[in-house]
Design a protein around this motif. Structure first.
Motif, PDB file in Angstrom:
ATOM      1  N   GLY A 114      12.275  54.364  63.120  1.00 37.00           N
ATOM      2  CA  GLY A 114      13.252  53.388  62.679  1.00 37.00           C
ATOM      3  C   GLY A 114      14.670  53.659  63.146  1.00 37.00           C
ATOM      4  N   MET A 115      14.913  54.825  63.754  1.00 37.22           N
ATOM      5  CA  MET A 115      16.268  55.178  64.184  1.00 37.22           C
ATOM      6  C   MET A 115      16.344  55.399  65.695  1.00 37.22           C
ATOM      7  N   GLU A 116      15.313  54.919  66.399  1.00 34.16           N
ATOM      8  CA  GLU A 116      15.243  55.146  67.836  1.00 34.16           C
ATOM      9  C   GLU A 116      16.351  54.439  68.611  1.00 34.16           C
ATOM     10  N   GLY A 117      16.880  53.332  68.093  1.00 36.14           N
ATOM     11  CA  GLY A 117      17.883  52.557  68.818  1.00 36.14           C
ATOM     12  C   GLY A 117      19.308  53.037  68.649  1.00 36.14           C
ATOM     13  N   ARG A 118      19.510  54.089  67.881  1.00 36.54           N
ATOM     14  CA  ARG A 118      20.866  54.580  67.631  1.00 36.54           C
ATOM     15  C   ARG A 118      21.302  55.581  68.706  1.00 36.54           C
ATOM     16  N   LYS A 119      22.620  55.813  68.751  1.00 37.42           N
ATOM     17  CA  LYS A 119      23.166  56.729  69.741  1.00 37.42           C
ATOM     18  C   LYS A 119      22.663  58.152  69.491  1.00 37.42           C
ATOM     19  N   MET A 120      22.340  58.849  70.580  1.00 32.73           N
ATOM     20  CA  MET A 120      21.981  60.268  70.457  1.00 32.73           C
ATOM     21  C   MET A 120      23.200  61.066  70.013  1.00 32.73           C
ATOM     22  N   ILE A 180      27.765  61.050  70.989  1.00 29.75           N
ATOM     23  CA  ILE A 180      28.589  61.556  69.883  1.00 29.75           C
ATOM     24  C   ILE A 180      28.382  63.059  69.821  1.00 29.75           C
ATOM     25  N   LEU A 181      29.449  63.809  69.574  1.00 35.60           N
ATOM     26  CA  LEU A 181      29.328  65.255  69.412  1.00 35.60           C
ATOM     27  C   LEU A 181      29.920  65.669  68.069  1.00 35.60           C
ATOM     28  N   GLY A 187      35.196  68.312  76.492  1.00 38.15           N
ATOM     29  CA  GLY A 187      35.690  66.978  76.817  1.00 38.15           C
ATOM     30  C   GLY A 187      36.119  66.815  78.256  1.00 38.15           C
ATOM     31  N   GLN A 188      36.362  67.926  78.964  1.00 38.94           N
ATOM     32  CA  GLN A 188      36.750  67.824  80.371  1.00 38.94           C
ATOM     33  C   GLN A 188      35.616  67.272  81.219  1.00 38.94           C
ATOM     34  N   ASN A 189      34.387  67.720  80.976  1.00 37.00           N
ATOM     35  CA  ASN A 189      33.237  67.235  81.734  1.00 37.00           C
ATOM     36  C   ASN A 189      32.512  66.085  81.051  1.00 37.00           C
ATOM     37  N   TYR A 190      32.860  65.841  79.780  1.00 32.83           N
ATOM     38  CA  TYR A 190      32.236  64.746  79.029  1.00 32.83           C
ATOM     39  C   TYR A 190      33.322  63.920  78.343  1.00 32.83           C
ATOM     40  N   PRO A 191      34.193  63.277  79.125  1.00 34.02           N
ATOM     41  CA  PRO A 191      35.366  62.594  78.545  1.00 34.02           C
ATOM     42  C   PRO A 191      35.008  61.385  77.693  1.00 34.02           C
ATOM     43  N   GLU A 192      33.829  60.818  77.855  1.00 35.33           N
ATOM     44  CA  GLU A 192      33.460  59.631  77.086  1.00 35.33           C
ATOM     45  C   GLU A 192      32.790  59.967  75.764  1.00 35.33           C
ATOM     46  N   VAL A 193      32.478  61.222  75.532  1.00 35.87           N
ATOM     47  CA  VAL A 193      31.803  61.604  74.299  1.00 35.87           C
ATOM     48  C   VAL A 193      32.801  61.598  73.141  1.00 35.87           C
ATOM     49  N   ASP A 194      32.421  60.981  72.032  1.00 39.14           N
ATOM     50  CA  ASP A 194      33.259  60.874  70.840  1.00 39.14           C
ATOM     51  C   ASP A 194      33.012  62.102  69.965  1.00 39.14           C
TER      52      ASP A 194
END
Length: 481
Positions: free
Chosen positions: A63-69, A163-164, A436-443
């Motif tokens: 039921g949670m497969e469609g959410r962000k990893m 998301i981190l 964040g330097q190599n993953y700038p789009e991660v929240d």
């Protein structure tokens, strides 16, 4: 009560398993193997990158497969500090823990709750078959405490999470969205060894009993620095043609030094006067610090004189350089109330066998201010004839008050705890800025249970706070989209 009886049992049991594995910074081979085995035994995708970071992935529950990893991140290494009278081998022994009221502590050593509680919580999620969650990616980094080489070495394209959640904040009512950067400042020089004279008497000064602590998070407290205290005493000795034999204070850059010991020679006819003046100054220092450091002890005793001592020229420059070098808070932030912007910790001083080394850690949430203080230290030490090296620089983490995951975590906290959390930036080195330097789009955001006295043998973690942290983490996983 025993550790394995504490709630949540899955978290505490994993913390106990983790703490049975020696895991000093830059010696993480055993804990890396432990984590790889843990993930593999669960049948999860498990691997390490070329630097040694461990990544474990777990599919979403039904039921949670469609959410962000979600990437859950903590570091595997821990600071190794112990009291001088504690017999303990960090390379061979697991941490000896005990329960004291609402606190879990270690017997005479650091506990490893920083960041072992975060690791244990992630382990509990990975092995759970009842907690609902989106797809999870666990990132266990290495060497956070001494160089952040794990975070620096993590290449782009490895992580899949959008998301981190960093689980390395140490107050349970805080959500961290920014941190300071840092740089190691190391001053070194040689000195000419001189033979002790027949008329010398030997003395040993010992400074101990200080609280120590995290050189970033605790720097604002005005705690005693063993290297600075020792240097005040040695400065007094310049009046008596004192000669240093050996000097050793502090150990790790990210720990406020708790102990220092110096062996020195003085003329035998001066011993009584020297001891009287030293004791007078020692009492004055203890009075100055009686609130912050009630257990401070400064002892001066006669010993056999050193066979070799420093030359007077190098000795004078050493003592005056340490006196002039800044230690503690340098500036407070003008934009964030009560936040230390820039600081320095004179972490380690070693004088032995013709070599002098002074190790500092300079921190700032403003890169230009970090370099300004580092250059100030460089100038002081170079005037004393030292060679100065800058190394290990890492960036800060710029706050994003409009972060989507911040909104989720904040609203979840309010709904669960019924009060507003503190949204902060901290004066410590979290790995988020580097990642964040190599993953700038991660929240990204950071949170965790309450841990006091990190990087010292007084380290302790609140049991009730771990329960609060665990409930919050589970609710956040439910509420992310």
């Amino acid at each position: 009560m025993k550790i394995d009886q504490l709630e949540p049992k899955s978290v505490w049991n994993n913390f106990s398993r983790l703490n049975a594995v020696p895991r000093p910074s830059r010696k993480e081979e055993r804990v890396i193997a432990f984590m790889l085995g843990f993930g593999s035994e669960l049948g999860l995708e498990t691997f390490s990158d070329e630097i040694g970071n461990v990544i474990i992935r777990k599919p979403a529950t039904t039921g949670m497969e469609g959410r962000k990893m979600i990437t859950l991140q903590s570091h595997l290494d821990m600071v190794h500090q112990k009291n001088s009278d504690t017999q303990f081998d960090f390379d061979k022994q697991g941490i000896d823990m005990f329960v004291d009221g609402d606190w879990v502590k270690a017997k005479g050593t650091t506990l490893g709750a920083d960041n072992g509680m975060g690791v244990a919580a992630i382990m509990a999620l990975l092995e759970s078959d009842s907690v609902p969650h989106p797809a999870l990616e666990a990132l266990f980094t290495i060497d956070e405490e001494t160089g952040m080489t794990g975070a620096f070495g993590l290449k782009g394209g490895i992580l899949k999470g959008e998301i981190l959640l960093n689980l390395d904040t140490e107050e349970d009512d805080e959500i961290d969205i920014g941190c300071a950067g840092g740089i190691d400042v190391t001053a070194s020089r040689t000195y000419n060894k001189k033979p002790g004279t027949h008329g010398d008497a030997g003395l040993q000064i010992t400074v101990k009993g200080l609280r120590g602590g995290h050189s970033g998070m605790d720097i604002y407290k005005g705690l005693g620095n063993a290297n600075k205290i020792m240097n005040r005493l040695l400065y007094l000795g310049l009046d008596y043609n004192m000669r240093i034999g050996t000097l050793e204070g502090g150990s790790l850059r990210n720990a406020i030094p708790r102990e220092s010991s110096c062996k020195l020679n003085v003329g035998r006819k001066q011993v009584a006067e020297v001891m009287a003046r030293f004791n007078e100054l020692a009492n004055a220092i203890k009075t100055e610090l009686k609130v912050q450091e009630p257990n401070l002890t400064i002892n001066l005793e006669e010993i056999k004189p050193s066979k070799e001592v420093m030359g007077l020229g190098a000795q004078s420059k050493l003592i005056k350089a340490i006196y002039a070098a800044h230690n503690g808070v340098y500036t407070m932030s003008a934009s964030i109330q009560d936040l230390v912007e820039t600081s320095n910790n004179i972490a380690k001083v070693l004088v032995k066998d013709g070599e002098i080394t002074i190790a500092c850690l300079t921190r700032s949430s403003v890169d230009s201010a970090k370099l300004d203080l580092a250059n100030s230290l460089r100038s002081v030490f170079e005037l004393g004839g030292f060679d100065v090296e800058f190394s290990g620089a890492y960036p800060g983490w710029n706050p994003n008050p409009n972060s989507e995951i911040l909104s989720v975590v904040k609203n979840t906290y309010i709904g669960l705890i019924k009060e507003e959390p503190k949204i902060i930036a901290c004066h410590a080195g979290l790995e988020c800025g580097i990642l964040g330097q190599n993953y700038p789009e991660v929240d990204m955001v950071s949170f965790g249970p309450t841990i006091l006295g990190a990087h010292s043998p007084d380290e302790r973690v609140s049991i009730s706070s771990v329960q609060k942290f665990w409930k919050l983490l589970l609710e956040i996983l439910k509420n992310t989209n």
